[in-house]
Design a protein around this motif. Structure first.
Motif, mmCIF file in Angstrom:
data_model
loop_
_atom_site.group_PDB
_atom_site.id
_atom_site.type_symbol
_atom_site.label_atom_id
_atom_site.label_comp_id
_atom_site.label_asym_id
_atom_site.label_seq_id
_atom_site.Cartn_x
_atom_site.Cartn_y
_atom_site.Cartn_z
ATOM 1 N N THR A 168 0.764 -1.086 0.124
ATOM 2 C CA THR A 168 0.152 0.027 0.039
ATOM 3 C C THR A 168 0.891 1.397 -0.005
ATOM 4 O OG1 THR A 168 -1.725 -1.031 1.129
ATOM 5 C CG2 THR A 168 -1.626 1.299 1.263
ATOM 6 N N VAL A 169 0.480 2.241 -0.781
ATOM 7 C CA VAL A 169 1.272 3.584 -0.816
ATOM 8 C C VAL A 169 0.250 4.647 -0.762
ATOM 9 C CG1 VAL A 169 2.551 4.991 -2.616
ATOM 10 C CG2 VAL A 169 2.937 2.698 -2.348
ATOM 11 N N ASP A 170 0.662 5.485 0.396
ATOM 12 C CA ASP A 170 0.109 6.730 0.651
ATOM 13 C C ASP A 170 0.534 7.801 -0.103
ATOM 14 O OD1 ASP A 170 -1.648 8.887 1.653
ATOM 15 O OD2 ASP A 170 -1.085 8.285 3.851
ATOM 16 N N LEU A 171 0.071 8.617 -1.025
ATOM 17 C CA LEU A 171 0.689 9.431 -1.776
ATOM 18 C C LEU A 171 0.210 10.843 -1.211
ATOM 19 C CD1 LEU A 171 0.322 8.343 -5.690
ATOM 20 C CD2 LEU A 171 2.294 8.518 -4.078
ATOM 21 N N GLY A 172 1.196 11.666 -1.086
ATOM 22 C CA GLY A 172 1.077 12.990 -0.123
ATOM 23 C C GLY A 172 0.447 12.923 1.184
ATOM 24 N N SER A 173 1.148 12.091 1.972
ATOM 25 C CA SER A 173 0.721 11.494 3.181
ATOM 26 C C SER A 173 0.769 12.486 4.417
ATOM 27 C CB SER A 173 1.777 10.323 3.601
ATOM 28 O OG SER A 173 3.004 10.784 3.656
ATOM 29 N N GLY A 174 1.230 13.508 4.170
ATOM 30 C CA GLY A 174 1.482 14.720 5.247
ATOM 31 C C GLY A 174 2.076 13.963 6.331
ATOM 32 N N THR A 175 1.406 14.073 7.410
ATOM 33 C CA THR A 175 1.828 13.715 8.850
ATOM 34 C C THR A 175 1.621 12.156 8.979
ATOM 35 O OG1 THR A 175 -0.300 14.120 9.998
ATOM 36 C CG2 THR A 175 1.696 15.636 10.161
ATOM 37 N N GLY A 176 1.169 11.413 7.795
ATOM 38 C CA GLY A 176 0.984 9.917 7.961
ATOM 39 C C GLY A 176 -0.383 9.325 8.289
ATOM 40 N N ALA A 177 -1.525 10.255 8.359
ATOM 41 C CA ALA A 177 -2.858 9.821 9.063
ATOM 42 C C ALA A 177 -3.285 8.817 8.135
ATOM 43 C CB ALA A 177 -3.703 10.986 9.259
ATOM 44 N N VAL A 178 -3.699 9.045 6.940
ATOM 45 C CA VAL A 178 -4.216 8.161 5.984
ATOM 46 C C VAL A 178 -3.760 6.732 6.039
ATOM 47 C CG1 VAL A 178 -5.345 7.687 3.853
ATOM 48 C CG2 VAL A 178 -5.333 9.907 4.590
ATOM 49 N N GLN A 190 3.103 -4.375 3.778
ATOM 50 C CA GLN A 190 3.818 -3.083 3.835
ATOM 51 C C GLN A 190 3.149 -1.824 3.559
ATOM 52 O OE1 GLN A 190 7.195 -2.891 5.084
ATOM 53 N NE2 GLN A 190 6.559 -4.947 5.828
ATOM 54 N N VAL A 191 3.159 -0.929 4.293
ATOM 55 C CA VAL A 191 2.696 0.457 3.859
ATOM 56 C C VAL A 191 3.798 1.477 3.691
ATOM 57 C CG1 VAL A 191 1.036 2.208 4.441
ATOM 58 C CG2 VAL A 191 0.510 -0.035 5.171
ATOM 59 N N LYS A 192 3.692 2.152 2.607
ATOM 60 C CA LYS A 192 4.707 3.237 2.518
ATOM 61 C C LYS A 192 4.163 4.631 2.381
ATOM 62 C CE LYS A 192 8.100 0.182 0.110
ATOM 63 N NZ LYS A 192 9.062 0.408 1.119
ATOM 64 N N LEU A 193 4.633 5.718 3.164
ATOM 65 C CA LEU A 193 4.021 7.172 3.078
ATOM 66 C C LEU A 193 4.963 7.903 2.375
ATOM 67 C CD1 LEU A 193 3.507 7.026 6.938
ATOM 68 C CD2 LEU A 193 1.707 6.030 5.095
ATOM 69 N N VAL A 194 4.569 8.419 1.619
ATOM 70 C CA VAL A 194 5.271 9.568 0.468
ATOM 71 C C VAL A 194 4.800 10.635 0.794
ATOM 72 C CG1 VAL A 194 5.704 10.152 -1.862
ATOM 73 C CG2 VAL A 194 5.273 7.708 -1.415
ATOM 74 N N GLN A 213 10.562 10.399 1.978
ATOM 75 C CA GLN A 213 10.649 12.010 1.851
ATOM 76 C C GLN A 213 10.932 12.258 0.427
ATOM 77 O OE1 GLN A 213 13.173 14.918 2.460
ATOM 78 N NE2 GLN A 213 11.652 15.539 1.350
ATOM 79 N N SER A 214 10.030 12.734 -0.400
ATOM 80 C CA SER A 214 10.324 12.816 -1.786
ATOM 81 C C SER A 214 9.019 13.387 -2.430
ATOM 82 C CB SER A 214 10.627 11.188 -2.571
ATOM 83 O OG SER A 214 10.705 11.510 -3.930
ATOM 84 N N ASP A 215 9.363 14.123 -3.540
ATOM 85 C CA ASP A 215 8.317 14.628 -4.368
ATOM 86 C C ASP A 215 7.923 13.359 -5.179
ATOM 87 O OD1 ASP A 215 7.104 15.136 -6.839
ATOM 88 O OD2 ASP A 215 8.270 16.898 -7.017
ATOM 89 N N ALA A 226 9.195 11.463 -8.296
ATOM 90 C CA ALA A 226 10.574 10.981 -8.284
ATOM 91 C C ALA A 226 10.598 9.779 -7.274
ATOM 92 C CB ALA A 226 11.443 12.115 -7.962
ATOM 93 N N ILE A 227 9.519 9.017 -7.303
ATOM 94 C CA ILE A 227 9.732 7.765 -6.244
ATOM 95 C C ILE A 227 9.870 6.421 -7.031
ATOM 96 C CG2 ILE A 227 8.114 8.995 -4.551
ATOM 97 C CD1 ILE A 227 5.883 7.227 -5.644
ATOM 98 N N PHE A 228 10.259 6.501 -8.515
ATOM 99 C CA PHE A 228 10.151 5.241 -8.990
ATOM 100 C C PHE A 228 11.424 4.361 -8.804
ATOM 101 C CE2 PHE A 228 6.799 7.369 -10.894
ATOM 102 C CZ PHE A 228 5.765 6.512 -10.471
ATOM 103 N N ASP A 229 12.631 5.080 -8.130
ATOM 104 C CA ASP A 229 13.674 4.451 -7.603
ATOM 105 C C ASP A 229 13.479 3.661 -6.417
ATOM 106 O OD1 ASP A 229 15.013 5.019 -9.814
ATOM 107 O OD2 ASP A 229 16.156 7.022 -9.070
ATOM 108 N N GLU A 230 12.604 3.986 -5.878
ATOM 109 C CA GLU A 230 12.152 3.838 -4.370
ATOM 110 C C GLU A 230 10.997 2.634 -4.469
ATOM 111 O OE1 GLU A 230 13.497 4.414 -1.452
ATOM 112 O OE2 GLU A 230 14.500 6.126 -1.835
ATOM 113 N N ILE A 231 10.202 2.840 -5.316
ATOM 114 C CA ILE A 231 8.964 1.963 -5.337
ATOM 115 C C ILE A 231 8.655 1.436 -6.843
ATOM 116 C CG2 ILE A 231 6.426 1.584 -5.023
ATOM 117 C CD1 ILE A 231 6.388 4.026 -3.238
ATOM 118 N N LYS A 232 8.880 0.299 -7.152
ATOM 119 C CA LYS A 232 9.076 -0.265 -8.589
ATOM 120 C C LYS A 232 7.540 -0.125 -9.021
ATOM 121 C CE LYS A 232 9.778 -4.705 -11.002
ATOM 122 N NZ LYS A 232 10.065 -6.216 -10.657
#
Length: 254
Positions: free
Chosen positions: A52-62, A73-77, A104-106, A109-115
């Motif tokens: 699961t990926v939360d895009l624009g997660s802020g403080t991670g609430a969602v 696994q859950v990734k917060l961007v 912590q990324s735009d 530009a996350i595709f090196d981190e998330i396939k």
């Protein structure tokens, strides 16, 4: 729960039904009911083992509110370093470091981190308001980025979501009803077929002020389901019984 480390002006807000606590600084940005309702609305595919990926997660609430519903696994961007750092501390506060991580990324530009093509579920509570010549943005930079499409717009978000998701993976979004035409257009052009829509009303007999959306990558067109409406507050400004249950009732079903 790990003992929290709080900085000046920070506080801890909790969601009792999910037994999750979030570190926030109201001077920067605080989550609101839309984040809770999105995490509640979002479904779980199979046994919830996928990423699961939360895009624009802020403080991670969602993402954090959603984590108890799944086993994967859950990734917060999050692009803003201060908010990403608070999210990291909230992960530790909830003893979830084994399953939840922050990037912590735009998001562009996350595709090196998330396939690409590796994600089962995308969650997103994006900026609601487009930028134009008459736009009056907030004075605070953190709120500007969170509320206005300064860093990402709907077509760009839809493209990133499409690239992240597996075929038949799903995206769950909360947004404003007045942007529905933009959302349907952006999603359809990027093979994200909207399947469920739920309108949220602030009070009875008012216009909807929020919409929850589920879409599937490379799904068949048509078949959109309009779910029963949800009203947040009574006329006396109390939470409705349905929202009370979401906030303070039993843990949400997986």
């Amino acid at each position: 729960m790990t003992k929290p480390i709080l900085k000046p002006n920070e506080r801890i807000d909790g969601l009792p039904s999910q037994n999750i606590n979030i570190i926030q600084n109201p001077d920067m940005f605080s989550y609101s009911l839309d984040a809770i309702l999105l995490a509640h609305f979002a479904g779980v595919k199979g046994k919830g083992h996928g990423l699961t990926v939360d895009l624009g997660s802020g403080t991670g609430a969602v993402g954090l509110f959603y984590t108890p519903k799944v086993s994967g696994q859950v990734k917060l961007v999050e692009i803003q370093p201060e908010l990403a750092e608070m999210a990291k501390r909230s992960i530790n506060l909830n003893d979830l470091a084994d399953r939840v991580t922050v990037i912590q990324s735009d998001m562009k530009a996350i595709f090196d981190e998330i396939k690409p093509g590796s994600v089962e579920t995308v969650l997103t509570n994006p900026p609601y308001f487009p930028i134009n010549e008459s736009t009056k943005t907030n004075i605070d930079e953190h709120y500007e980025i969170a509320r206005h499409e300064l860093m990402i717009n709907l077509p760009e978000l839809a493209q990133i979501t499409n690239k992240l998701l597996k075929n038949n993976g799903k995206v769950y979004m909360v947004h404003r009803p007045e942007r529905l035409a933009d959302i349907f257009s952006a999603f359809a052009m990027r093979k994200l077929m909207i399947k469920r829509v739920q309108f949220v009303y602030g009070k009875p007999n008012r216009e909807a002020n929020m919409v929850l959306i589920e879409a599937i990558k490379s799904g068949k067109s048509g078949g959109v389901r309009i779910m029963p409406p949800l009203t947040a507050y009574t006329e006396s400004n109390e939470y409705t019984p349905e929202v009370q249950e979401i906030l303070y009732g039993k843990a949400w079903e997986k």
